[in-house]
Each structure stands twice: as C-alpha cells, then as structure tokens.
Enzyme design. Structure first.
Site, PDB file in Angstrom:
ATOM      1  CG  HIS A 186      -1.386 -10.899   2.574  1.00  0.00           C
ATOM      2  ND1 HIS A 186      -2.758 -11.083   2.468  1.00  0.00           N
ATOM      3  CD2 HIS A 186      -0.823 -11.727   1.664  1.00  0.00           C
ATOM      4  CE1 HIS A 186      -2.997 -11.994   1.537  1.00  0.00           C
ATOM      5  NE2 HIS A 186      -1.855 -12.404   1.037  1.00  0.00           N
ATOM      6  CB  CYS A 280      -7.655  -6.674   2.403  1.00  0.00           C
ATOM      7  SG  CYS A 280      -6.350  -7.053   3.560  1.00  0.00           S
TER       8      CYS A 280
HETATM    9  N1  ARG Z   1      -8.924 -14.468   3.874  1.00  0.00           N
HETATM   10  C1  ARG Z   1      -8.018 -13.836   2.963  1.00  0.00           C
HETATM   11  C2  ARG Z   1      -6.716 -14.622   2.890  1.00  0.00           C
HETATM   12  O1  ARG Z   1      -6.288 -15.139   3.888  1.00  0.00           O
HETATM   13  C3  ARG Z   1      -7.765 -12.433   3.379  1.00  0.00           C
HETATM   14  C4  ARG Z   1      -6.937 -11.656   2.420  1.00  0.00           C
HETATM   15  C5  ARG Z   1      -6.734 -10.257   2.865  1.00  0.00           C
HETATM   16  N2  ARG Z   1      -6.111  -9.490   1.882  1.00  0.00           N
HETATM   17  C6  ARG Z   1      -4.994  -8.778   2.051  1.00  0.00           C
HETATM   18  N3  ARG Z   1      -4.586  -8.008   1.100  1.00  0.00           N
HETATM   19  N4  ARG Z   1      -4.290  -8.893   3.168  1.00  0.00           N
HETATM   20  O2  ARG Z   1      -6.115 -14.744   1.847  1.00  0.00           O
END
Ligand code: ARG
Length: 287
Positions: A186, A280
């Site tokens: 991300h 996150c």
């Molecule tokens: N386990 C989640 C996923 O892979 C983590 C998300 C983390 N959020 C973020 N904004 N990077 O989607």
C-alpha cells in the site's frame, strides 16, 4: 567618475535552527481491534501460523488513540464487526476530502464486507449516503493528501482506474505512483505526508518513473532507510508538527527531529503482524 568598489560581504551564516512547524487539529476515524487476527495472508507481513496476542494489540491500539487525544485531535470510533479481522485498519475504508467521502472497494473478498460497514458509519455520522465506487481502491491505504494534491498508489491493490475516479469525484488533482516491492503493498507503507508541502518516503518501493515524479514534486522530502521502512516507519501520521511514528524507526525519528518536527514514538508491533501501523489504523476526516 569612478565606480565605488563593492565591498564583498560574507553571505549570512547558514541557519542551523530547524524550521518551526505548525500543528493543526485533526479528526480521525478508528476501529478497535476487538476481532483482530491473522487468519489469512494477503501481504508478506502476515503469517497465520503464528498466534496473535489480541490483548497486546488492544493495548497498543489504545495507546495510539490516547496519543491522538493527548495531541488535541478528535477520534471517532467505528463499531468492529465480528469476523472482519482487518477492520482495525480504518485507513482502508475511504478517502475523505472537503467532506466528500470516496468509499473503498477492497480487492480481496475477505475484506470486502468492511466497505459497507464503514459506509454506514459515514451515513450515520451525517455525510449522507456514500455510493460504492466503481473501481478497486483501498482508501487512504493507497491515497495520501498533500496540500491540494492527492498522491495515489497502485501496483498491488488499488486499480489505477480508481485514481481517475477519485479525481473526478473529489475535484482534486491525483498523481499516480507505482509501487514495485510487495512488502510495501500500500502507498501508506512507503510514504507519508508531513505537512501541506512535503512527504517522507522510501524510494526503492517505487518504480523509476514514480521516483522521478516524487523527486520533482518534493525535492526536500525526507528519505527513509530500508530498516525504517521495514518497521513500518513510513506508516506515520503527522499533524504538521507532531509525527506519530513507529518507535523502532530510529533514523527516521532523528531525521524528523532535525527538520523541526516532533516525533511521537508509538509501538504497534502486534498490529504489524498483519502489515499495519499507525497510519493504517487511522482514517483522516477532512471537512
Ligand atoms: N492485513 C491488511 C491488508 O493486507 C493490512 C492493511 C493495512 N492497512 C494499510 N492502510 N496499509 O489489507
């Protein structure tokens, strides 16, 4: 008539005092990690074979929320839904600019039910009905607002078509950036916004062209080390002066202080087991 000789003067001594930074009050949406777990692996950080310490996650998350409250910010809470183990990562639920809510459409089926759960929070909070977007996008996981610009990540989750959709919906210019390292799946794992003019990021997480774009837009950016990126140091939250940052990101903490920001270290190591840190867990609501 003779010209008067110009006496050479010495240039003013370079100032060593860092710039003064200004904090502004923020409004955040978070979701308690009541049902947090790692039961599937949708990014390289997740290992379902290692049990999660949910009490520890809860304590770390509570400390993050209390940190925001101490800094004078407002924190709203979404109701956690049983079975939605990643719902604690509120950043993924939307992108809110000028009170306009561009909702999320999750890529992976296991997270898709989070989108309507968060849409109903926004409806109840007075934002009106939020239409589901057409294209896959994981909200502020892949979108970051810097002043008038919106930076948008793609490569692993968010469909680049969502960048155009967000621009049309929000009426803000959206700059596409390509992520290339699956550990930084991300945008918010590789870059965060310091203030209206600047960002911090980890260059190797981006394609060559995107690195050139970032260097052009932000010649003064803070560049993070790989070690700091790997403790999710770039998953930080700044209010313009205070930067809530992973305590293990020691070089970044030092760079922030040297630039006049005030690092506020937090430990979210248990949530990092799912690939998430402070940002996150935090959706910013921009009225
Ligand atoms: N386990 C989640 C996923 O892979 C983590 C998300 C983390 N959020 C973020 N904004 N990077 O989607």
């Amino acid at each position: 008539m003779s010209l008067t000789a110009v006496t050479p003067t010495t240039a003013p001594a370079a100032t060593t005092a860092p710039a003064a930074r200004t904090a502004t009050r923020r409004e955040y949406l978070m979701c308690p990690p009541t049902h947090f777990d790692v039961v599937y692996a949708i990014n390289p950080w997740m290992d379902p074979a290692v049990p999660v310490d949910r009490d520890l996650a809860r304590r770390q998350w509570t400390e993050l929320r209390d940190t925001y409250l101490r800094l004078g910010h407002t924190v709203h809470l979404a109701e956690p839904v049983p079975g939605l183990v990643d719902m604690v990562f509120a950043a993924n639920c939307a992108l809110v600019v000028d009170s306009q809510v561009y909702g999320a459409r999750f890529q992976v089926p296991v997270r898709q039910p989070e989108a309507p759960a968060y849409r109903s929070w926004f409806a109840t909070a007075g934002f009106g009905a939020v239409d589901p977007p057409e294209y896959v996008n994981e909200g502020e996981g892949d979108f970051a607002v810097v002043g008038d610009l919106v930076l948008a990540g793609t490569g692993f989750r968010t469909d680049p078509a969502a960048h155009g959709e967000a621009q049309e919906f929000l009426g803000r210019p959206v700059v596409s950036l390509r992520l290339t390292d699956p550990r930084f799946y991300h945008l918010d794992t590789a870059l965060f916004v310091l203030d209206d003019d600047n960002v911090a990021y980890y260059p190797p997480a981006f394609s060559t062209g995107s690195r050139r774009v970032l260097a052009r837009l932000f010649p003064d950016a803070i560049l993070a080390t790989e070690a700091d990126a790997l403790v999710l140091g770039l998953n930080s939250v700044s209010d313009g002066a205070n930067v809530v940052v992973a305590q293990a990101a020691t070089d970044l903490v030092a760079q922030l202080a040297a630039r006049g920001y005030r690092p506020v270290p937090v430990d979210l190591s248990e949530l990092a087991r799912a690939g998430g840190g402070a940002k996150c867990c935090t959706q910013e609501i921009r009225r």
